[in-house]
Design an enzyme around this catalytic site. Sequence first.
Site, PDB file in Angstrom:
ATOM      1  CG  ASP A  83      -0.281  -0.403   2.506  1.00 16.97           C
ATOM      2  OD1 ASP A  83       0.957  -0.351   2.574  1.00 16.97           O
ATOM      3  OD2 ASP A  83      -0.991  -0.756   3.454  1.00 16.97           O
ATOM      4  CG  ASN A  87      -8.490  -1.497  12.211  1.00 16.70           C
ATOM      5  OD1 ASN A  87      -7.563  -2.164  11.752  1.00 16.70           O
ATOM      6  ND2 ASN A  87      -8.954  -0.412  11.603  1.00 16.70           N
ATOM      7  CG  HIS A 124      -5.612  -2.297   9.040  1.00 12.47           C
ATOM      8  ND1 HIS A 124      -5.625  -0.930   9.165  1.00 12.47           N
ATOM      9  CD2 HIS A 124      -4.332  -2.661   9.335  1.00 12.47           C
ATOM     10  CE1 HIS A 124      -4.419  -0.509   9.506  1.00 12.47           C
ATOM     11  NE2 HIS A 124      -3.620  -1.539   9.622  1.00 12.47           N
ATOM     12  CD  GLU A 164      -8.465   0.908   7.881  1.00 17.61           C
ATOM     13  OE1 GLU A 164      -8.348  -0.005   8.731  1.00 17.61           O
ATOM     14  OE2 GLU A 164      -7.825   1.964   7.943  1.00 17.61           O
TER      15      GLU A 164
HETATM   16  P1  PGA Z   1       2.546  -1.741  12.722  1.00 19.46           P
HETATM   17  O1  PGA Z   1       1.404  -1.663  11.610  1.00 19.46           O
HETATM   18  O2  PGA Z   1       3.491  -2.811  12.289  1.00 19.46           O
HETATM   19  O3  PGA Z   1       3.175  -0.388  12.700  1.00 19.46           O
HETATM   20  O4  PGA Z   1       1.877  -2.056  14.007  1.00 19.46           O
HETATM   21  C1  PGA Z   1       0.814  -2.836  11.154  1.00 19.46           C
HETATM   22  C2  PGA Z   1      -0.369  -2.516  10.276  1.00 19.46           C
HETATM   23  O5  PGA Z   1      -1.063  -1.519  10.540  1.00 19.46           O
HETATM   24  O6  PGA Z   1      -0.635  -3.282   9.346  1.00 19.46           O
END
Ligand code: PGA
Length: 242
Positions: free
Chosen positions: A67, A136, A138, A143
């Site tokens: 992304d 959450n 995702h 999302e």
């Molecule tokens: P993080 O993000 O590794 O910074 O916790 C993971 C994500 O949001 O997919």
Amino acid sequence: MNIQIFENEKQVHEACAILFAAQLIENPESVLGFATGSTPVGAYDELARMHDEGIISFFHASSFNLDEYVGLEQDHEQSYHRFMMKNLFDHVDMPEENIHVPYGAALDPEVEVLLYENAIAEAGGIDLQLLGIGVNGHIGFNEPSSSFSAETHVVDLTPSTIEANARFFDSADEVPRQALTMGIGTIMNALKIVLVATGENKAQAIREMIDGPINPACPASILQLHDNVTVLLDLAAASLLQ
Ligand code: PGA
């Protein structure tokens, strides 16, 4: 799902790097799917070290990132393109033309997502995809309530993701409101998937992903239907599993 629980974060990062190294050794022309966020950084450090020591080469491999924020140029300090250069690609020998991150500053993001999906298909699909997980649930920027079949597309970020990512910007107001992301359909097409999660703040999402029903409320729960997923967790992230 193959679930592996380690005592600490460092072991998770090492296990993750070993899976990618093994993939490159087995098939030097692998198509690798990479992720941003803080969780993969330790694995990227390990991969850079193995590359330095001559254990692995990325020269014949190619990569697609999950992304990118809409509106950020590649060299923007918080762009995922820049993140990947800084944390991995500046330290390994993957040719620049083999590196793919969705182009956030594309004039027409709706065209960019189609081109991106086509480029993945033309490369023959992703052999091994790395995923983190959001608090959450995702994966990528898919999302809660995302379609399980979507290809690469433009998404509006949820308030919880904007808040979680504000730590990288001067304020939450500066976090872009949209992103380009591989869809869950794109992710599910990868031949193999490795998901990494560490820390207590991921424990609930990990529990829903593994022990919960397959439910768009937890996008990562769809991974229960993929036939080659490895989940690498530290004790804290695994602490709510039954
Ligand atoms: P993080 O993000 O590794 O910074 O916790 C993971 C994500 O949001 O997919």
